[in-house]
Design a protein around this motif. Structure first.
Motif, PDB file in Angstrom:
ATOM      1  N   SER A 153       4.730  17.736 -13.859  1.00 18.99           N
ATOM      2  CA  SER A 153       3.030  17.895 -13.315  1.00 18.99           C
ATOM      3  C   SER A 153       3.119  17.790 -11.798  1.00 18.99           C
ATOM      4  O   SER A 153       1.705  17.735 -10.712  1.00 18.99           O
ATOM      5  N   LEU A 154       4.409  17.437 -10.502  1.00 18.47           N
ATOM      6  CA  LEU A 154       3.831  16.953  -9.773  1.00 18.47           C
ATOM      7  C   LEU A 154       3.107  18.220  -8.834  1.00 18.47           C
ATOM      8  O   LEU A 154       2.135  17.901  -7.784  1.00 18.47           O
ATOM      9  N   ALA A 155       3.585  19.620  -9.064  1.00 18.50           N
ATOM     10  CA  ALA A 155       3.811  20.791  -8.264  1.00 18.50           C
ATOM     11  C   ALA A 155       1.820  20.407  -8.564  1.00 18.50           C
ATOM     12  O   ALA A 155       0.811  20.604  -7.430  1.00 18.50           O
ATOM     13  N   ALA A 156       1.587  20.945  -9.752  1.00 15.66           N
ATOM     14  CA  ALA A 156      -0.058  21.027 -10.228  1.00 15.66           C
ATOM     15  C   ALA A 156      -1.117  20.026 -10.012  1.00 15.66           C
ATOM     16  O   ALA A 156      -1.803  20.594  -8.986  1.00 15.66           O
ATOM     17  N   VAL A 157      -0.578  18.492  -9.828  1.00 17.00           N
ATOM     18  CA  VAL A 157      -1.683  17.795  -9.844  1.00 17.00           C
ATOM     19  C   VAL A 157      -1.627  17.588  -7.918  1.00 17.00           C
ATOM     20  O   VAL A 157      -2.623  17.726  -7.488  1.00 17.00           O
ATOM     21  N   ALA A 158      -0.791  18.115  -7.030  1.00 18.58           N
ATOM     22  CA  ALA A 158      -0.797  17.834  -6.380  1.00 18.58           C
ATOM     23  C   ALA A 158      -1.680  19.506  -5.442  1.00 18.58           C
ATOM     24  O   ALA A 158      -2.144  19.173  -4.374  1.00 18.58           O
ATOM     25  N   ASP A 159      -1.392  20.395  -6.462  1.00 21.90           N
ATOM     26  CA  ASP A 159      -2.056  21.223  -5.904  1.00 21.90           C
ATOM     27  C   ASP A 159      -3.662  20.996  -6.087  1.00 21.90           C
ATOM     28  O   ASP A 159      -4.389  21.594  -5.482  1.00 21.90           O
ATOM     29  N   GLY A 160      -3.677  20.795  -7.343  1.00 23.27           N
ATOM     30  CA  GLY A 160      -5.201  20.117  -7.783  1.00 23.27           C
ATOM     31  C   GLY A 160      -5.961  19.438  -6.523  1.00 23.27           C
ATOM     32  O   GLY A 160      -6.981  19.447  -6.782  1.00 23.27           O
ATOM     33  N   LYS A 191      -8.845  11.776  -0.932  1.00 21.54           N
ATOM     34  CA  LYS A 191      -9.184  10.006  -1.858  1.00 21.54           C
ATOM     35  C   LYS A 191      -7.784   9.496  -2.218  1.00 21.54           C
ATOM     36  O   LYS A 191      -8.106   8.505  -2.166  1.00 21.54           O
ATOM     37  N   ILE A 192      -7.692  11.101  -3.160  1.00 22.23           N
ATOM     38  CA  ILE A 192      -6.400  10.768  -4.081  1.00 22.23           C
ATOM     39  C   ILE A 192      -5.403  11.325  -3.271  1.00 22.23           C
ATOM     40  O   ILE A 192      -5.285  12.096  -3.736  1.00 22.23           O
ATOM     41  N   ALA A 193      -3.911  10.776  -3.233  1.00 30.06           N
ATOM     42  CA  ALA A 193      -2.463  11.576  -2.998  1.00 30.06           C
ATOM     43  C   ALA A 193      -2.045  11.358  -4.159  1.00 30.06           C
ATOM     44  O   ALA A 193      -2.342  10.369  -5.780  1.00 30.06           O
ATOM     45  N   VAL A 194      -1.010  11.682  -4.189  1.00 30.41           N
ATOM     46  CA  VAL A 194       0.432  11.603  -4.881  1.00 30.41           C
ATOM     47  C   VAL A 194       1.182  11.510  -4.910  1.00 30.41           C
ATOM     48  O   VAL A 194       1.232  11.474  -3.768  1.00 30.41           O
ATOM     49  N   GLY A 195       1.911  10.419  -5.981  1.00 33.94           N
ATOM     50  CA  GLY A 195       3.496   9.754  -5.626  1.00 33.94           C
ATOM     51  C   GLY A 195       4.364  10.641  -6.766  1.00 33.94           C
ATOM     52  O   GLY A 195       3.590  10.643  -8.358  1.00 33.94           O
ATOM     53  N   ALA A 196       5.598  10.457  -6.781  1.00 38.54           N
ATOM     54  CA  ALA A 196       6.594  10.576  -8.032  1.00 38.54           C
ATOM     55  C   ALA A 196       7.202   9.008  -8.901  1.00 38.54           C
ATOM     56  O   ALA A 196       6.261   8.032  -7.869  1.00 38.54           O
ATOM     57  N   GLN A 197       7.297   9.140 -10.188  1.00 38.65           N
ATOM     58  CA  GLN A 197       7.701   8.040 -10.404  1.00 38.65           C
ATOM     59  C   GLN A 197       8.826   7.337  -9.844  1.00 38.65           C
ATOM     60  O   GLN A 197       9.059   5.769 -10.359  1.00 38.65           O
ATOM     61  N   THR A 198      10.198   8.027  -9.350  1.00 36.59           N
ATOM     62  CA  THR A 198      11.114   7.106  -9.124  1.00 36.59           C
ATOM     63  C   THR A 198      11.971   8.840  -8.635  1.00 36.59           C
ATOM     64  O   THR A 198      11.208   9.931  -8.220  1.00 36.59           O
ATOM     65  N   VAL A 199      13.117   8.616  -7.720  1.00 35.25           N
ATOM     66  CA  VAL A 199      13.791   9.079  -6.917  1.00 35.25           C
ATOM     67  C   VAL A 199      15.079   8.842  -7.218  1.00 35.25           C
ATOM     68  O   VAL A 199      15.582   7.705  -6.908  1.00 35.25           O
ATOM     69  N   TYR A 200      16.430   9.730  -6.920  1.00 38.60           N
ATOM     70  CA  TYR A 200      17.382   9.690  -7.226  1.00 38.60           C
ATOM     71  C   TYR A 200      17.667   9.105  -5.883  1.00 38.60           C
ATOM     72  O   TYR A 200      16.950   9.481  -4.765  1.00 38.60           O
ATOM     73  N   ILE A 246      10.956  15.962  -4.414  1.00 32.89           N
ATOM     74  CA  ILE A 246       9.701  15.964  -4.224  1.00 32.89           C
ATOM     75  C   ILE A 246       8.785  15.554  -2.983  1.00 32.89           C
ATOM     76  O   ILE A 246       7.417  15.759  -3.176  1.00 32.89           O
ATOM     77  N   SER A 247       9.422  15.653  -2.540  1.00 32.55           N
ATOM     78  CA  SER A 247       8.677  15.597  -0.887  1.00 32.55           C
ATOM     79  C   SER A 247       7.809  16.621  -0.491  1.00 32.55           C
ATOM     80  O   SER A 247       6.749  16.038   0.055  1.00 32.55           O
ATOM     81  N   PRO A 248       8.565  17.995  -1.072  1.00 34.55           N
ATOM     82  CA  PRO A 248       6.555  18.526  -0.868  1.00 34.55           C
ATOM     83  C   PRO A 248       5.151  18.598  -1.428  1.00 34.55           C
ATOM     84  O   PRO A 248       4.185  19.050  -1.146  1.00 34.55           O
ATOM     85  N   PHE A 249       5.617  17.387  -2.660  1.00 37.68           N
ATOM     86  CA  PHE A 249       4.072  17.348  -3.387  1.00 37.68           C
ATOM     87  C   PHE A 249       3.765  15.852  -3.270  1.00 37.68           C
ATOM     88  O   PHE A 249       2.725  15.688  -3.488  1.00 37.68           O
ATOM     89  N   VAL A 250       4.519  15.136  -2.467  1.00 39.23           N
ATOM     90  CA  VAL A 250       4.414  13.477  -2.245  1.00 39.23           C
ATOM     91  C   VAL A 250       4.541  12.455  -0.986  1.00 39.23           C
ATOM     92  O   VAL A 250       5.150  13.554  -0.424  1.00 39.23           O
ATOM     93  N   ASP A 251       3.684  11.673  -0.738  1.00 38.84           N
ATOM     94  CA  ASP A 251       2.927  11.254  -0.071  1.00 38.84           C
ATOM     95  C   ASP A 251       3.859   9.644  -0.481  1.00 38.84           C
ATOM     96  O   ASP A 251       4.062   8.879   0.283  1.00 38.84           O
ATOM     97  N   TRP A 252       4.486   9.326  -1.667  1.00 38.77           N
ATOM     98  CA  TRP A 252       4.293   8.194  -2.252  1.00 38.77           C
ATOM     99  C   TRP A 252       4.791   8.438  -3.634  1.00 38.77           C
ATOM    100  O   TRP A 252       5.668   9.515  -4.384  1.00 38.77           O
TER     101      TRP A 252
END
Ligand code: PEP
Length: 260
Positions: free
Chosen positions: A49-56, A62-71, A87-93
């Motif tokens: 859902s990262l892409a859809a949430v980042a797009d939304g 006010k609200i940024a997007v983060g992933a839950q982990t990364v390799y 993940i980097s196109p979608f998250v700052d955290w």
């Protein structure tokens, strides 16, 4: 020095893709009425859902997007894992070292540190989760556990990175999924924040350590958040369950901003 406050919502694997997208709609609506000057707000959906949430949220400041982990490696034959460039196109955290990840994948402190270093190099802020479990608390080993986790982490980082990471002190026994009978008091968590910065200061000096943001996670809700954020060394919170309810999440954010 002034550190910005922070609220990180961890959605875990609790919602369907559809529900994650729907929550974004409610959050956007609710946050229209919220003024944020001192507080960063992040939500961490599932990978799909990262892409859809980042797009939304892209027009929402006010609200940024983060992933839950990364390799911890950039790429390679690692079936089922997700890399930083994915993940980097979608998250700052990005969360790293969450106790559920550590338990499921056997992630070590060294791997957590490698993930944090990699994220910093890619301009993504790692929110590094650490803390003791119930047995360690019972055996009075909380300080030793957190000290060890912190030493391994900062041993892998540069002085400059200290201002670019966040530590989430999350005692495993206090996480709602573990049905805690009690929660740590605000001053107990504040004591851990002092310890966390002391370990950082031991390697990089107190000026650098003062820049380190420390937040608390473990069954935070709008009814108990005040006792944590009233403590000067605690810069915010990481709610899991409560972040799935947009109105409750907003109330937590408003309280954190008001205390900042
Ligand atoms: C978490 O697991 O990161 C967490 C803090 O969850 P909860 O708020 O539900 O305890």
């Amino acid at each position: 020095m002034t550190r910005r406050s922070l609220v990180v919502g961890n959605w875990k694997m609790d919602l369907s893709h559809k529900a994650e997208v729907e929550i974004v709609r409610s959050l956007k609506e609710l946050f229209k009425g919220v003024t944020l000057e001192q507080t960063d707000v992040v939500v961490c959906p599932s990978f799909p859902s990262l892409a859809a949430v980042a797009d939304g949220l892209k027009k929402n400041q006010k609200i940024a997007v983060g992933a839950q982990t990364v390799y911890w490696e950039e790429h390679g034959p690692v079936t089922g894992m997700v890399s930083v460039s994915q993940i980097s196109p979608f998250v700052d955290w990005c969360l790293v070292g969450h106790s559920e990840q550590r338990a499921i994948t056997g992630e070590t402190d060294e791997q957590v540190a490698a993930r944090a270093g990699l994220l910093v190099r890619h301009g993504i802020t790692p929110v590094v989760c650490l803390g003791e479990n119930a047995e360690e608390r019972e055996a009075d080993q909380s300080v030793d556990k957190v000290t060890k986790q912190m030493k391994v982490l900062i041993g892998a980082l540069t002085r400059a990175a200290i201002a670019k990471i966040v530590i989430a002190y999350e005692p495993i026994w206090a996480i709602s999924a573990n049905n805690p009978g009690e929660l740590p008091e605000g001053d107990e968590v504040a004591g851990m924040a002092v310890l966390i910065r002391k370990v950082a200061a031991g390697r990089f000096g107190s000026e650098a350590a003062e820049k380190l943001r420390v937040i608390y996670g473990g069954s935070v809700n709008e009814g108990n958040v005040d006792q944590y954020i009233e403590e000067p060394g605690i810069d915010g919170v990481l709610p899991g369950g409560a972040s799935l309810q947009p109105r409750q999440f907003m109330e937590i954010v408003k309280k954190v901003e008001a205390a900042a």
